[in-house]
Design an enzyme around this catalytic site. Structure first.
Site, PDB file in Angstrom:
ATOM      1  N   ASP A 181       8.595  -8.021  -8.692  1.00 52.36           N
ATOM      2  CA  ASP A 181       9.978  -8.039  -9.171  1.00 52.36           C
ATOM      3  C   ASP A 181      10.210  -9.171 -10.169  1.00 52.36           C
ATOM      4  O   ASP A 181       9.785 -10.311  -9.945  1.00 52.36           O
ATOM      5  CB  ASP A 181      10.925  -8.218  -7.978  1.00 52.36           C
ATOM      6  CG  ASP A 181      12.379  -8.263  -8.415  1.00 52.36           C
ATOM      7  OD1 ASP A 181      12.851  -7.250  -8.963  1.00 52.36           O
ATOM      8  OD2 ASP A 181      13.033  -9.318  -8.228  1.00 52.36           O
ATOM      9  N   GLU A 209       7.208  -5.314 -12.840  1.00 52.43           N
ATOM     10  CA  GLU A 209       8.579  -4.905 -13.159  1.00 52.43           C
ATOM     11  C   GLU A 209       9.068  -5.827 -14.262  1.00 52.43           C
ATOM     12  O   GLU A 209       9.569  -6.917 -14.022  1.00 52.43           O
ATOM     13  CB  GLU A 209       9.482  -4.993 -11.934  1.00 52.43           C
ATOM     14  CG  GLU A 209      10.824  -4.321 -12.146  1.00 52.43           C
ATOM     15  CD  GLU A 209      11.970  -5.279 -12.412  1.00 52.43           C
ATOM     16  OE1 GLU A 209      12.998  -4.835 -12.940  1.00 52.43           O
ATOM     17  OE2 GLU A 209      11.856  -6.484 -12.103  1.00 52.43           O
TER      18      GLU A 209
END
Ligand code: OTU
Length: 638
Positions: free
Chosen positions: A276, A318
């Site tokens: 993330d 990501e």
């Protein structure tokens, strides 16, 4: 380190059998890259850091369960497992899909029907209480969110899913922790070791210097990038929300902490980690503190270390960033040629929505043609929607190349998808309007953005059919591109916006919850009995596309999709040159029929082509052929 010392350590941890040999071989394979990458970040303490990585990897290798060692061997024999056309991804919130982790097994039928082989369960590690950014504020990486289950449930689930040939994907939030995380607690309690895990400042001098070049991610609910902490009496770097403390990756202790977390999750059977907000982990004064080269070094170092213990584990970056920055998350790795295994194809996603709104594919053609090739061993995560808002990552120079003004076009897209633009079919919400930059990102479910909500409301059968066709066109594009198509829960049923989100005080301020619905299982049952309704058309349409893709080996992601100059501005033209034969793809974003010169396909496929989605054959010796409004077509030589 001396060779005999290394051998001794390996023997101590793993004995002298095949496990030790395997470790030795993998250490030899990956440690040079590891060393070079670590040197980029930790030149001052390289030896110690490498030594600690050795200890961590040895300990994790000793604990690696037998079934996962077998999986490691399988994956080494099939390194293209994320590249194959059979691979389909599905993304959902555990509670909103199945209540609990254990409950997932009650819904395997649904996943099987879509041939899912990759299941991303949204953040499930223990978040802070109250507001937690949808779980992206983790308070404890060693525990599962209690209402979803336990770590044992997670392990059991990975085993069950493996039996179904489904890989479990979990988020690893590594740019920040919740301010309630033990590291932050101990920093506040005055432990210097933990204070050094964070980026904190005694006054505004340095924060102000950084702010000069830092963008804001959540200008609405978390303006600025620093938060004053009363207990610390210091400013803390908080890129996202004030309760999400950025960790200090310049500290090798932080690297080792996250490596331990990664290896632990791998040993519990997690097969893909979604890294993330990876773009943000390295900071440097005078820059945007995004996409800096050291980010890629650190990612590559983590991956190299993970491959020593758990080669079955894949990394998905990501990085929702501009096209020029994107490729670095996959390739151009300085040392092994690979930084992560997979990355979100944000450019494709944005360009699909842009083409749909403008009924024109020229900007998409320009932007996609400019993307450099990725390493052949990597794969894209292709998607139409995800749990986040859509930011209009359209580059000014691409817009200019097709006669548009970048700023004006981004403005148009926000107007269009918020439904403000006259005649727009879309119904979205503006997320984080930023008056300083003019940015207005968009929330909304796929179906509502594609016009199904307004069409159903109007009751106009033509409008409904167009909206369904738009949904299928976008899905055909992500299924045809090459990579892992990521189906986002609810999109397979054409679920509209969930306006009820505002009634939940924990969600009301964050309208991304409008597109994070609960799974209406009664609708799933209903469409199996009565498929002749919009939800059924969408579901059967997507299932059909998934089936066609599975039977088309030319869609393997090792081959690049090349965008060709299109004979018609409404049509995106894609060529895949596979050794088994070419596939020519056309996506008509126009809402009228388009006539295409037969030679456009004939040049690659010969006199006759089969269109795989419809099963129709096309005679390419004639002058031209017709594409239906919003048609997706995949042509091959029969
Ligand atoms: C990610 O998104 C998550 O997907 C979000 O749901 C989180 O809120 C966020 O991280 C913080 O953990 O800026 O607007 O370049 O776009 O990492 C969402 C990547 C975000 C960023 C992305 C981030």
């Amino acid at each position: 380190m001396r060779e005999d010392e290394l051998d001794q350590l390996i023997t101590k941890a793993l004995g002298t059998g095949p496990e030790a040999t395997t470790f030795r071989l993998r250490w030899n394979r990956w440690s040079p890259a590891l060393e070079q990458c670590l040197a980029a970040a930790y030149s001052g303490s390289l030896e110690e850091t490498l030594q600690r990585v050795l200890e961590l990897t040895l300990a994790a290798a000793a604990r690696r369960p037998e079934d996962l060692r077998v999986l490691d061997e399988q994956r080494l024999l099939n390194p293209d497992w994320l590249q194959r056309p059979e691979m389909v991804g599905y993304v959902c919130y555990t509670d909103r899909f199945a209540g609990t982790l254990a409950g997932i097994t009650d819904h395997l039928d649904h996943l099987r029907e879509l041939n899912v082989g990759y299941l991303h369960l949204m953040p499930l590690l223990m978040p802070r209480e109250g507001e937690n950014d949808g779980g992206y504020a983790v308070a404890d990486y060693t525990r599962v969110r209690p209402d979803l289950g336990t770590m044992d449930d997670l392990e059991n689930l990975t085993r069950t899913l493996r039996g179904e040939h489904i890989s479990l994907v979990v988020d690893l939030v590594l740019n920040h922790v919740a301010q309630e995380h033990e590291w932050a607690d101990r920093a506040r309690a005055g432990e210097q070791r933990y204070l050094d895990y964070f980026l904190t400042f005694p006054d505004r001098t340095q924060p102000d210097e950084y702010e000069r070049t830092l963008p804001e991610v959540f200008p609405d609910f978390a303006p600025g990038n620093f938060t004053f902490d009363d207990a610390l009496q210091r400013w803390v770097w908080t890129t996202f929300n004030s309760y999400q403390w950025d960790v200090n990756w310049a500290n090798p202790d932080v690297f080792c902490e996250y490596l331990a977390i990664i290896l632990d999750l791998a040993n519990r059977g997690v097969e893909v980690l979604r890294l993330d907000a990876i773009a943000f982990i390295w900071k440097q004064l005078g820059t945007t503190c995004q996409n800096l080269p050291t980010v890629h070094d650190l990612t590559e170092a983590l991956r190299a270390a993970a491959r020593i213990v758990a080669p079955a584990l894949a990394f998905k970056a990501e990085a929702i960033v501009a096209p020029d920055d994107l490729i670095h998350y996959l390739g151009t790795g300085r040392h092994t040629g690979q930084v992560s295994d997979m990355a979100y194809h944000n450019t494709l996603m944005v360009q699909l929505w842009s083409s749909l709104a403008s009924r024109d594919a020229r900007l998409a053609e320009t932007a996609l043609r400019r993307l450099p090739a990725k390493p052949t061993s990597t794969t894209w995560g292709t998607y139409v929607r995800c749990h986040d808002d859509i930011g209009w990552a359209v580059m000014d120079e691409d817009a200019a190349a097709v006669g548009l003004n970048g700023h004006a076009h981004r403005h148009f897209l926000s107007d269009f998808y918020s439904g403000e633009f006259p005649g727009s079919f879309a119904r979205g919400l503006v997320f984080q309007a930023n008056p300083a930059t003019g940015d207005r990102r968009i929330s909304g479910s796929l179906a509502s953005l594609a016009g199904l909500e307004t069409a159903v409301e109007s009751g106009d059968p033509g409008a409904i059919s167009f909206a369904v066709d738009r949904i299928l066109l976008l899905h055909a594009a992500i299924l045809g591109w090459g990579g892992v198509p990521l189906l986002y829960m609810g999109d397979e049923l054409g679920l509209p916006n969930d306006d009820g989100f505002a009634a939940d005080p924990a969600h009301a301020a964050d309208n991304r919850w409008v597109h994070r619905p609960s799974m209406p299982w009664e609708l799933v049952d209903d469409i199996h009995e009565k498929p002749d309704q919009p939800a059924g058309w969408v579901f059967l349409g997507i299932r059909h596309l998934v089936g066609v893709r599975r039977r088309t080996p030319q869609l393997h992601a090792s081959v690049e999709s090349t965008v060709l100059p299109s004979p018609d501005h409404r049509v995106l033209l894609v060529l895949r040159q596979h050794p088994l034969g070419p596939v020519v793809q056309m996506y008509n974003f126009g809402e009228d029929e388009v006539w295409i010169p037969a030679g456009t396909v004939g040049a690659h496929c010969g006199a006759v082509a089969e269109e795989l989605i419809s099963g129709d054959h096309y005679d390419l010796t004639t002058g031209q052929f017709k594409l239906w409004p919003l048609q997706a077509a995949w042509f091959v030589a029969p």
